[in-house]
Design a protein around this motif. Structure first.
Motif, PDB file in Angstrom:
ATOM      1  N   HIS A 148      -0.877  -2.989   4.755  1.00 46.92           N
ATOM      2  CA  HIS A 148      -1.483  -1.894   4.006  1.00 46.92           C
ATOM      3  C   HIS A 148      -2.999  -2.055   4.143  1.00 46.92           C
ATOM      4  O   HIS A 148      -3.468  -3.070   4.661  1.00 46.92           O
ATOM      5  CB  HIS A 148      -1.082  -1.946   2.534  1.00 46.92           C
ATOM      6  N   CYS A 199      -4.427   3.852   0.201  1.00 49.85           N
ATOM      7  CA  CYS A 199      -3.936   2.977   1.255  1.00 49.85           C
ATOM      8  C   CYS A 199      -4.330   3.655   2.557  1.00 49.85           C
ATOM      9  O   CYS A 199      -4.081   4.836   2.752  1.00 49.85           O
ATOM     10  CB  CYS A 199      -2.430   2.815   1.187  1.00 49.85           C
ATOM     11  N   GLU A 236      -3.579   2.480   5.732  1.00 47.87           N
ATOM     12  CA  GLU A 236      -2.804   2.020   6.893  1.00 47.87           C
ATOM     13  C   GLU A 236      -1.425   2.625   6.749  1.00 47.87           C
ATOM     14  O   GLU A 236      -0.763   2.401   5.736  1.00 47.87           O
ATOM     15  CB  GLU A 236      -2.718   0.487   6.875  1.00 47.87           C
ATOM     16  N   TYR A 237      -0.988   3.393   7.742  1.00 50.81           N
ATOM     17  CA  TYR A 237       0.304   4.068   7.602  1.00 50.81           C
ATOM     18  C   TYR A 237       1.412   3.040   7.402  1.00 50.81           C
ATOM     19  O   TYR A 237       1.616   2.164   8.234  1.00 50.81           O
ATOM     20  CB  TYR A 237       0.591   4.939   8.827  1.00 50.81           C
ATOM     21  N   CYS A 238       2.100   3.128   6.242  1.00 48.98           N
ATOM     22  CA  CYS A 238       3.024   2.057   5.873  1.00 48.98           C
ATOM     23  C   CYS A 238       4.410   2.574   5.531  1.00 48.98           C
ATOM     24  O   CYS A 238       5.206   1.865   4.945  1.00 48.98           O
ATOM     25  CB  CYS A 238       2.443   1.248   4.711  1.00 48.98           C
ATOM     26  N   HIS A 244       3.416   6.460   2.090  1.00 50.64           N
ATOM     27  CA  HIS A 244       2.056   5.960   2.329  1.00 50.64           C
ATOM     28  C   HIS A 244       1.006   6.788   1.582  1.00 50.64           C
ATOM     29  O   HIS A 244       0.103   6.256   0.947  1.00 50.64           O
ATOM     30  CB  HIS A 244       1.796   5.966   3.836  1.00 50.64           C
ATOM     31  N   MET A 260       0.506   6.060  -2.044  1.00 54.22           N
ATOM     32  CA  MET A 260       0.148   4.696  -2.430  1.00 54.22           C
ATOM     33  C   MET A 260      -1.296   4.699  -2.920  1.00 54.22           C
ATOM     34  O   MET A 260      -2.213   4.249  -2.239  1.00 54.22           O
ATOM     35  CB  MET A 260       0.326   3.748  -1.239  1.00 54.22           C
TER      36      MET A 260
HETATM   37 CU1  CUA Z   1       0.430   1.222   2.066  1.00 52.79          CU
HETATM   38 CU2  CUA Z   1      -0.116   2.983   3.546  1.00 52.79          CU
END
Ligand code: CUA
Length: 317
Positions: free
Chosen positions: A151, A186, A188-190, A194, A197
């Protein structure tokens, strides 16, 4: 909710809320305007030359080629070299400033997981979810790790962004200069949620922060169970469970209470015991048609918070 993101900011940038922000914006503006000047300048000169040196008549002879010109070659080498070196030294200095925290910085542990942020305040045994509360004008060092995928902790108003990774610690520090509420993203693609987040950075005056610590963190004592449940829902459940029947990773909470639900362990009525079990032992009964993706909230949520979530679900008819 986060009036702080663009309020008092410039046309391009969110408002500045950390000691880094003004310096980074000056560097950013310098690079931006340098690029604009170079782009426009080169374009204009190219266009001018195309017109000035075009072949004017069909029988015009080609102009003699200039093979070499030391002065010209030095000029177009040294000027860009100087600019690139300036950007390197300037950028590297800013980078060092952001990487090396002052020795008196206060540590806060940040744990990321799909899909929320957890903050632990070591000296006071306080844990918060979603909301990071810090005192103004105080250096804060965040020690981050992730429980699952990568993340990235991003607060545009502070101009900081740092990846949070499984199996190792990363750090970032900042000193907030403004009291207020700022959006945490966030970056960062998670996975599915996402974009949900999210969190809030809450910057308090030093006095209010001391009071907040003395009260044991976010006060929930005076809250009704339903209000407490709604708050827990927003920080812990909303990434995967909707309250309006819209599809998300997990089943919607709307109309869930009392509903006959098909699960991996047969049909169950969604009563208090089933809801509680699903929160502390999510793998016991997986709702048919949904992935077995939920983590246990045993040890994360206090009993009263679990009671609150159940009461809140009851209100979502
Ligand atoms: Cu955690 Cu995107």
């Amino acid at each position: 909710m986060n009036e702080g993101l663009m309020k008092n900011g410039s046309f391009w940038m969110p408002s500045q809320a950390s000691t880094f922000a003004p310096g980074i914006d000056v560097l950013y503006d310098f690079i931006f305007w340098l690029s604009v000047v170079l782009f426009v300048g080169i374009f204009v000169v190219t266009a001018y030359f195309i017109i000035k040196y075009r072949r004017k008549t069909d029988d015009q002879l080609a102009v003699a080629q200039i093979i070499h010109n030391d002065a010209l070659e030095l000029t177009w080498t040294l000027i860009p070299l100087g600019l690139v070196m300036l950007l390197f030294v300037w950028g590297f200095n800013s980078y060092l400033g952001m990487t090396v925290p002052p020795s008196d910085a206060m540590d806060i542990k940040v744990t990321s997981k799909k899909w929320n942020w957890q903050f632990d305040y070591p000296e006071k045994k306080i844990t918060t979810f979603g909301d990071l509360t810090v005192p103004v004008d105080t250096p804060i060092r965040l020690v981050m790790s992730s429980q699952d995928v990568i993340h990235s902790f991003f607060v545009p108003n502070l101009r900081i962004k740092q990846d949070s990774m499984p199996n190792r610690y990363t750090t970032v520090w900042f000193q907030a200069t403004k009291v207020g509420r700022f959006q945490i993203f966030c970056a960062e693609y998670c996975g599915d949620a996402h974009s949900d987040m999210l969190g809030n950075l809450i910057v308090l005056s030093k006095k209010d922060y001391e009071k907040w610590l003395d009260n044991g963190g976010p006060s929930t004592a005076g809250m009704s169970l339903t209000d407490l449940g709604q708050r827990v829902y927003q920080t812990q459940c909303s990434a995967c469970h909707s309250i309006d029947n819209s599809p998300k990773t997990g089943p919607t909470f709307k109309g869930l209470y009392g509903k006959l639900t098909q699960t991996s362990a047969g049909a169950v009525k969604a009563d208090e015991n089933y809801l509680r079990e699903s929160i502390v032992d999510p793998m016991a009964k997986i709702v048919t048609g949904y992935p077995a993706g939920m983590i246990t909230f045993a040890g994360i949520l206090k009993d009263r918070e679990i009671d609150g979530v159940i009461e809140y679900i009851k209100t979502l008819k």
